[in-house]
Design an enzyme around this catalytic site. Structure first.
Site, short mmCIF file in Angstrom:
data_model
loop_
_atom_site.label_atom_id
_atom_site.label_comp_id
_atom_site.label_asym_id
_atom_site.label_seq_id
_atom_site.Cartn_x
_atom_site.Cartn_y
_atom_site.Cartn_z
N TYR A 29 2.97 31.08 11.41
CA TYR A 29 4.11 30.82 10.86
C TYR A 29 5.25 30.11 11.96
CZ TYR A 29 6.26 34.78 13.50
OH TYR A 29 6.73 35.59 14.41
N CYS A 30 6.27 29.53 11.23
CA CYS A 30 7.35 29.07 12.35
C CYS A 30 8.58 29.36 11.59
CB CYS A 30 7.26 27.45 12.65
SG CYS A 30 7.22 26.25 11.30
N TRP A 31 9.70 28.64 11.87
CA TRP A 31 10.97 29.03 11.06
C TRP A 31 10.84 28.91 9.68
CZ3 TRP A 31 14.82 31.67 11.00
CH2 TRP A 31 16.14 31.29 10.44
N TYR A 89 9.30 32.35 9.21
CA TYR A 89 10.18 33.34 9.47
C TYR A 89 11.37 33.67 8.66
CZ TYR A 89 13.50 36.42 12.03
OH TYR A 89 14.22 37.46 12.55
#
Length: 252
Positions: A97-99, A126
């Site tokens: 995952y990232c932002w 996130y």
């Protein structure tokens, strides 16, 4: 060839423990503020590179930011494969995952999947996880069978909680999660408090493991444990819960 499998936030967090690793592709500063429980940081852009790409995007163009960013990300992903993930077995199953679940996690997850790993990518990133944490912390406390231990500082409430936990009881240790021993004793030795977001994530991670059919013992706390704010829904549930007063006899 395999492609990364997008996974919705509810499916991801409800089955979080089934992944072999949770991989956070955000920058170190983002990771330090908060991250999914047990995640490892594999930044495809470090803090300086992320700031640089943002500046290029704002001052030049989105295309130029993507072009320069792609070259940096490609180099970083290659280094991560060699440094962090070289020993992963063929059947490794990561959640990435990232932002927002976009370019950064997509770049890393695509390479993972092309290698042959069964890779999932968190849809919404996130940001979606953070919304889920806040919603659960608002909803879950009312469904717990809380039992509060109250008493003055020094009466041994923390020791009782430790003994209960050792005996297999469900214990919510807010001071341990906040890494703070209350207004009188202050910070734990050689420790600093988590950010508010990290405190809430750790609290969420503790609550999600409780059996709602069994009691959960918790020490009476104010709304703040050091600088960490206890969610209002949990404070309300604690104040409505049965309470045992712990007293210590004075030495004669």
């Amino acid at each position: 060839m395999r492609a990364p499998l997008p996974i919705a936030i509810d499916d991801a967090v409800d089955g979080l423990d089934r992944f072999d690793s949770v991989v956070d592709a955000r920058s170190p500063a983002e990771f330090a503020e908060d991250h999914l429980p047990g995640a490892i940081n594999a930044p495809v852009l470090d803090d300086g590179e992320r700031a640089l790409i943002g500046t290029i995007h704002n001052r030049q163009s989105a295309f130029e930011a993507r072009r320069i960013g792609a070259a940096i990300v490609a180099r970083n992903v290659g280094a991560l494969i060699e440094r962090l993930f070289a020993d992963r077995p063929p059947d490794w199953r990561p959640l990435v995952y990232c932002w927002r679940g976009g370019n950064r996690s997509g770049a890393l997850a695509t390479v993972f999947a092309r290698i042959g790993w069964r890779t999932a990518i968190l849809d919404g990133g996130y940001r979606a996880f953070r919304r889920r944490v806040l919603a659960d912390l608002e909803r879950w406390p009312a469904g717990l069978r809380l039992h509060v231990l109250a008493g003055r500082t020094g009466t041994g409430k923390s020791l009782i909680l430790q003994q209960l936990a050792g005996d297999g009881a469900q214990v919510l240790d807010l001071e341990a999660i906040a890494r703070h021993r209350g207004s009188v004793l202050g910070l734990m030795p050689e420790s600093s408090q988590p950010s508010q977001k990290a405190f809430e994530t750790a609290l969420w991670n503790a609550l999600r493991r409780f059996d709602p059919e069994r009691p959960v013992f918790v020490e009476s706390e104010s709304r703040r444990v050091g600088r960490c704010h206890v969610p209002d829904a949990l404070i309300a549930a604690m104040r409505a819960a049965p309470c045992t007063l712990v007293e210590a006899q004075s030495a004669v």
